[in-house]
Scaffold this motif. Structure first.
Motif, PDB file in Angstrom:
ATOM      1  N   VAL A  36     -13.016   5.465 -13.214  1.00  0.00           N
ATOM      2  CA  VAL A  36     -13.810   4.369 -12.653  1.00  0.00           C
ATOM      3  C   VAL A  36     -14.811   4.882 -11.630  1.00  0.00           C
ATOM      4  N   TYR A  37     -16.050   4.448 -11.788  1.00  0.00           N
ATOM      5  CA  TYR A  37     -17.069   4.567 -10.749  1.00  0.00           C
ATOM      6  C   TYR A  37     -17.423   3.143 -10.357  1.00  0.00           C
ATOM      7  N   VAL A  38     -17.097   2.748  -9.122  1.00  0.00           N
ATOM      8  CA  VAL A  38     -17.331   1.375  -8.696  1.00  0.00           C
ATOM      9  C   VAL A  38     -18.321   1.373  -7.540  1.00  0.00           C
ATOM     10  N   GLU A  39     -19.250   0.440  -7.577  1.00  0.00           N
ATOM     11  CA  GLU A  39     -20.246   0.345  -6.523  1.00  0.00           C
ATOM     12  C   GLU A  39     -19.584  -0.001  -5.185  1.00  0.00           C
ATOM     13  N   LYS A  40     -20.304   0.355  -4.112  1.00  0.00           N
ATOM     14  CA  LYS A  40     -19.849  -0.023  -2.781  1.00  0.00           C
ATOM     15  C   LYS A  40     -20.307  -1.458  -2.489  1.00  0.00           C
ATOM     16  N   PRO A  41     -19.628  -2.147  -1.571  1.00  0.00           N
ATOM     17  CA  PRO A  41     -18.393  -1.752  -0.929  1.00  0.00           C
ATOM     18  C   PRO A  41     -17.244  -1.778  -1.935  1.00  0.00           C
ATOM     19  N   LEU A  42     -16.201  -1.025  -1.636  1.00  0.00           N
ATOM     20  CA  LEU A  42     -15.061  -0.981  -2.551  1.00  0.00           C
ATOM     21  C   LEU A  42     -14.555  -2.367  -2.887  1.00  0.00           C
ATOM     22  N   ALA A  43     -14.501  -3.254  -1.901  1.00  0.00           N
ATOM     23  CA  ALA A  43     -13.933  -4.584  -2.124  1.00  0.00           C
ATOM     24  C   ALA A  43     -14.555  -5.572  -1.159  1.00  0.00           C
ATOM     25  N   ASN A  44     -14.319  -6.840  -1.433  1.00  0.00           N
ATOM     26  CA  ASN A  44     -14.921  -7.914  -0.641  1.00  0.00           C
ATOM     27  C   ASN A  44     -13.982  -8.437   0.443  1.00  0.00           C
ATOM     28  N   SER A  45     -12.845  -7.777   0.642  1.00  0.00           N
ATOM     29  CA  SER A  45     -11.922  -8.148   1.706  1.00  0.00           C
ATOM     30  C   SER A  45     -11.035  -6.954   2.027  1.00  0.00           C
ATOM     31  N   ILE A  46     -10.451  -6.970   3.201  1.00  0.00           N
ATOM     32  CA  ILE A  46      -9.545  -5.894   3.599  1.00  0.00           C
ATOM     33  C   ILE A  46      -8.301  -5.900   2.725  1.00  0.00           C
ATOM     34  N   GLN A  47      -7.799  -7.066   2.393  1.00  0.00           N
ATOM     35  CA  GLN A  47      -6.614  -7.158   1.535  1.00  0.00           C
ATOM     36  C   GLN A  47      -6.868  -6.515   0.174  1.00  0.00           C
ATOM     37  N   GLU A  48      -8.058  -6.709  -0.381  1.00  0.00           N
ATOM     38  CA  GLU A  48      -8.374  -6.119  -1.683  1.00  0.00           C
ATOM     39  C   GLU A  48      -8.439  -4.594  -1.603  1.00  0.00           C
ATOM     40  N   CYS A  49      -8.890  -4.063  -0.475  1.00  0.00           N
ATOM     41  CA  CYS A  49      -8.918  -2.601  -0.317  1.00  0.00           C
ATOM     42  C   CYS A  49      -7.522  -2.023  -0.473  1.00  0.00           C
ATOM     43  N   ASP A  50      -6.561  -2.627   0.208  1.00  0.00           N
ATOM     44  CA  ASP A  50      -5.181  -2.148   0.124  1.00  0.00           C
ATOM     45  C   ASP A  50      -4.625  -2.307  -1.289  1.00  0.00           C
ATOM     46  N   ALA A  51      -4.961  -3.416  -1.939  1.00  0.00           N
ATOM     47  CA  ALA A  51      -4.483  -3.648  -3.301  1.00  0.00           C
ATOM     48  C   ALA A  51      -5.013  -2.581  -4.257  1.00  0.00           C
ATOM     49  N   LEU A  52      -6.266  -2.207  -4.106  1.00  0.00           N
ATOM     50  CA  LEU A  52      -6.858  -1.215  -5.004  1.00  0.00           C
ATOM     51  C   LEU A  52      -6.241   0.166  -4.810  1.00  0.00           C
ATOM     52  N   ILE A  53      -5.935   0.525  -3.583  1.00  0.00           N
ATOM     53  CA  ILE A  53      -5.267   1.811  -3.352  1.00  0.00           C
ATOM     54  C   ILE A  53      -3.910   1.828  -4.039  1.00  0.00           C
ATOM     55  N   ALA A  54      -3.180   0.734  -3.954  1.00  0.00           N
ATOM     56  CA  ALA A  54      -1.866   0.664  -4.601  1.00  0.00           C
ATOM     57  C   ALA A  54      -1.991   0.796  -6.113  1.00  0.00           C
ATOM     58  N   VAL A  55      -2.990   0.154  -6.709  1.00  0.00           N
ATOM     59  CA  VAL A  55      -3.199   0.253  -8.160  1.00  0.00           C
ATOM     60  C   VAL A  55      -3.557   1.681  -8.547  1.00  0.00           C
ATOM     61  N   LYS A  56      -4.451   2.291  -7.787  1.00  0.00           N
ATOM     62  CA  LYS A  56      -4.855   3.666  -8.084  1.00  0.00           C
ATOM     63  C   LYS A  56      -3.672   4.623  -8.018  1.00  0.00           C
ATOM     64  N   ASN A  57      -2.830   4.431  -7.010  1.00  0.00           N
ATOM     65  CA  ASN A  57      -1.659   5.307  -6.871  1.00  0.00           C
ATOM     66  C   ASN A  57      -0.679   5.133  -8.030  1.00  0.00           C
ATOM     67  N   LYS A  58      -0.571   3.917  -8.535  1.00  0.00           N
ATOM     68  CA  LYS A  58       0.343   3.679  -9.662  1.00  0.00           C
ATOM     69  C   LYS A  58      -0.160   4.349 -10.934  1.00  0.00           C
ATOM     70  N   TYR A  59      -1.447   4.196 -11.215  1.00  0.00           N
ATOM     71  CA  TYR A  59      -1.979   4.682 -12.482  1.00  0.00           C
ATOM     72  C   TYR A  59      -2.571   6.091 -12.388  1.00  0.00           C
ATOM     73  N   LYS A  60      -2.593   6.667 -11.179  1.00  0.00           N
ATOM     74  CA  LYS A  60      -3.104   8.029 -10.978  1.00  0.00           C
ATOM     75  C   LYS A  60      -4.535   8.159 -11.507  1.00  0.00           C
ATOM     76  N   SER A  61      -5.337   7.152 -11.234  1.00  0.00           N
ATOM     77  CA  SER A  61      -6.688   7.072 -11.794  1.00  0.00           C
ATOM     78  C   SER A  61      -7.688   7.901 -10.988  1.00  0.00           C
ATOM     79  N   ILE A  62      -8.748   8.306 -11.660  1.00  0.00           N
ATOM     80  CA  ILE A  62      -9.905   8.910 -11.000  1.00  0.00           C
ATOM     81  C   ILE A  62     -10.850   7.767 -10.632  1.00  0.00           C
ATOM     82  N   VAL A  63     -11.065   7.555  -9.334  1.00  0.00           N
ATOM     83  CA  VAL A  63     -11.926   6.462  -8.869  1.00  0.00           C
ATOM     84  C   VAL A  63     -12.908   7.005  -7.843  1.00  0.00           C
ATOM     85  N   GLN A  64     -14.176   6.978  -8.187  1.00  0.00           N
ATOM     86  CA  GLN A  64     -15.256   7.339  -7.265  1.00  0.00           C
ATOM     87  C   GLN A  64     -15.972   6.059  -6.847  1.00  0.00           C
ATOM     88  N   VAL A  65     -16.320   5.958  -5.566  1.00  0.00           N
ATOM     89  CA  VAL A  65     -17.040   4.787  -5.061  1.00  0.00           C
ATOM     90  C   VAL A  65     -18.482   5.197  -4.785  1.00  0.00           C
TER      91      VAL A  65
END
Length: 405
Positions: free
Chosen positions: A102-131
Motif C-alpha cells: 500500500v502507498y497511501v496519501e497523507k495524512p495517514l488518517a482523518n482521526s487519531i483513533q484511525e491512526c492507531d487502528a491502521l498500525i494494528a492492521v499493518k502489524n497483523k498482516y505484516k504489510s508494506i505501507v508507505q505514506v
C-alpha cells in the motif's frame, strides 16, 4: 507481493485517479518494471480521461468504480490510495487484508483513533505501507536535518513551520444541486455524513470541511511539521494551544480555519505552526518552510533548499543549498524497493512515522476547535481535558465501522 513474483515486475492499481493519484502514478511508472493494471474512481469522467491518457502511452488498465473490485483483482500487487482523507483508513485496511502492498496519501488518517487502528492492521498482516510524505525521500531535506543534528546551531529553543499560500482563494458558496452524471456520490461520501451534492464538497475542495479532512493543518502541516519532529527527535508534546479562524474569507463555504497558529510545548523548546491563505509572503520571505532557531543560528528549510543564518557571528553561515532531485520520484522508488524485497524497514515514510505526524496535526486542530490549552497524556494517549477526547475518535456513519484486528 511475494519474492517469487518479483521477476515479473510490480503491477499497480490506483484508487482515486484525479489529483495526487494521477501524479503518483506518473511517478511510479518511471520505474522500468512497474506496470499499471487497474484504476478506480467514482467519477466516470475522470476514468474516461485517465484511460484515454494512458492509452496514448500504450497502457491499458482495467477500470473500476468500486475499489473493492480492484482489490479483489489477482493482477494487482500494490495499490496507490489517493482518495479524500476520510477514506484512507478503510481503504488502506481493505488493501492490507487483500494482501496488497500500500502507498497511501497523507495524512495517514482523518482521526487519531484511525491512526492507531491502521498500525494494528499493518502489524497483523505484516504489510508494506508507505505514506505519501515524499519529502522524507528528498536529499536536501535529509542534509538539512543532519546539520540540525550536528549541534552547530546550539540549543534550539523554537522550531517554526508555516504555509502562507497566496494562491489559495476563497471557496464561494454554491447551492446544492443534482449529482453529476456518472458520479457515485454515495460512494464518495462513504463513512461521512450523507447530504445533498454540493460542488464545494467534492474533488479538491473536500479539504476545507471537517467531515472529510482537516484543512491546511493536515494538508501542508503534515509535510512540514514532520520535519520539525525529525529535527528535534520527538513526537508527543506536553501541551497544545491553537487560535485562528476564517479571517481571510469569513463568508466563504469552507469550515476549516484559513488563518491559524498552534503552539506545541516540549521540554525545553516549542514548535510553532502557522498557516494563512491569500498571503504568500511568510517568515524568511518563504511561502512555506521550517526554521530551526538556535542560539548560534537559524536553519531555514523548504522545498527549494536550505540555508543557515548565523546569529551575531556565533557560527559560520551556510549559503543556500538548492534541491537537486525530485522527491516524489525518490519516494516511489523507495516504495518499490521495499515491495520488491519485502523489507518494511527500508521505507522512508512507514506507517508508524506517518501516524506520529498525523496525530500531532490533529492535536493542533483539536486545540483550535476546543479553544483552550490541552494537555496530552503520553501514557494513556489522550487529553487530560476529557471534553476534548471526543475529537480523537473516528465518526463513521452509514453502517461503516472502525477496523479492528
Amino acid at each position: 507481493m511475494t519474492v517469487s513474483n518479483i521477476s515479473r515486475g510490480i503491477r499497480v492499481g490506483v484508487i482515486g485517479i484525479k489529483g495526487m493519484g494521477w501524479s503518483n502514478l506518473q511517478s511510479i511508472l518511471k520505474i522500468s518494471d512497474v506496470t499499471c493494471t487497474a484504476i478506480c474512481d467514482i467519477d466516470d469522467e475522470v476514468l474516461r480521461q485517465r484511460l484515454h491518457e494512458l492509452k496514448q502511452r500504450n497502457i491499458h488498465p482495467q477500470p473500476y468504480k468500486d475499489y473493492k473490485q480492484l482489490l479483489a483483482a489477482s493482477d494487482v500487487d500494490a495499490v496507490i490510495i489517493a482518495t479524500p482523507d476520510h477514506w484512507h483508513c478503510l481503504q488502506a485496511t481493505d488493501a492490507m487484508r487483500a494482501g496488497k502492498s500500500v502507498y497511501v496519501e497523507k495524512p495517514l488518517a482523518n482521526s487519531i483513533q484511525e491512526c492507531d487502528a491502521l498500525i494494528a492492521v499493518k502489524n497483523k498482516y505484516k504489510s508494506i505501507v508507505q505514506v505519501g510524505q515524499w519529502q522524507r525521500s528528498q536529499q536536501h531535506f535529509r542534509d538539512a536535518i543532519s546539520f540540525v543534528h550536528s549541534g552547530k546551531l546550539g540549543k534550539i529553543r523554537t522550531v517554526k513551520a508555516w504555509a502562507y499560500l497566496g494562491w489559495k482563494k476563497r471557496v464561494p458558496k454554491m447551492p446544492d444541486t443534482h449529482v453529476p452524471d456518472g458520479v457515485d456520490y454515495l460512494a464518495w461520501q462513504g463513512p461521512a455524513k450523507r447530504g445533498p451534492f454540493n460542488p464545494n464538497r467534492f474533488h479538491y475542495n473536500f479539504r476545507w470541511f471537517w467531515d472529510y479532512a482537516g484543512g491546511l493543518m493536515t494538508d501542508w502541516g503534515v509535510h512540514l511539521l514532520d520535519y520539525a519532529l525529525l529535527g528535534m527527535r520527538v513526537w508527543a508534546p506536553k501541551s497544545i494551544m491553537a487560535t485562528g479562524g476564517k479571517f481571510a474569507y469569513p463568508e466563504d463555504a469552507g469550515e476549516t480555519p484559513d488563518t491559524m497558529t498552534a503552539v506545541y510545548a516540549f521540554d525545553g523548546f516549542n514548535i510553532i505552526w502557522e498557516h494563512a491563505t491569500g498571503i504568500g509572503r511568510g517568515p524568511y520571505e518563504r511561502e512555506h518552510g521550517i526554521a530551526f532557531i538556535g542560539n548560534n543560528g537559524t536553519l531555514v528549510l523548504d522545498r527549494n533548499g536550505w540555508e543557515v543564518l548565523a546569529e551575531n557571528g556565533r557560527m559560520e553561515p551556510v549559503s543556500i543549498q538548492k534541491k537537486a532531485d525530485i522527491g516524489l520520484d525518490l519516494h516511489m522508488a523507495n516504495f518499490v524497493e521495499a515491495v520488491r524485497s519485502g523489507r518494511e524497514e527500508l521505507l522512508n515514510a512507514p506507517i508508524e512515522a506517518a501516524a506520529h505526524i498525523a496525530k500531532l496535526s490533529h492535536m493542533g486542530n483539536i486545540a483550535y476547535r476546543t479553544g483552550g490549552r490541552l494537555t496530552w497524556d503520553r501514557n494513556d494517549e489522550q487529553f487530560i481535558e476529557t471534553d476534548a477526547n471526543k475529537y480523537l475518535v473516528a465518526k463513521y456513519h452509514n453502517g461503516y465501522v472502525l477496523p479492528k484486528v
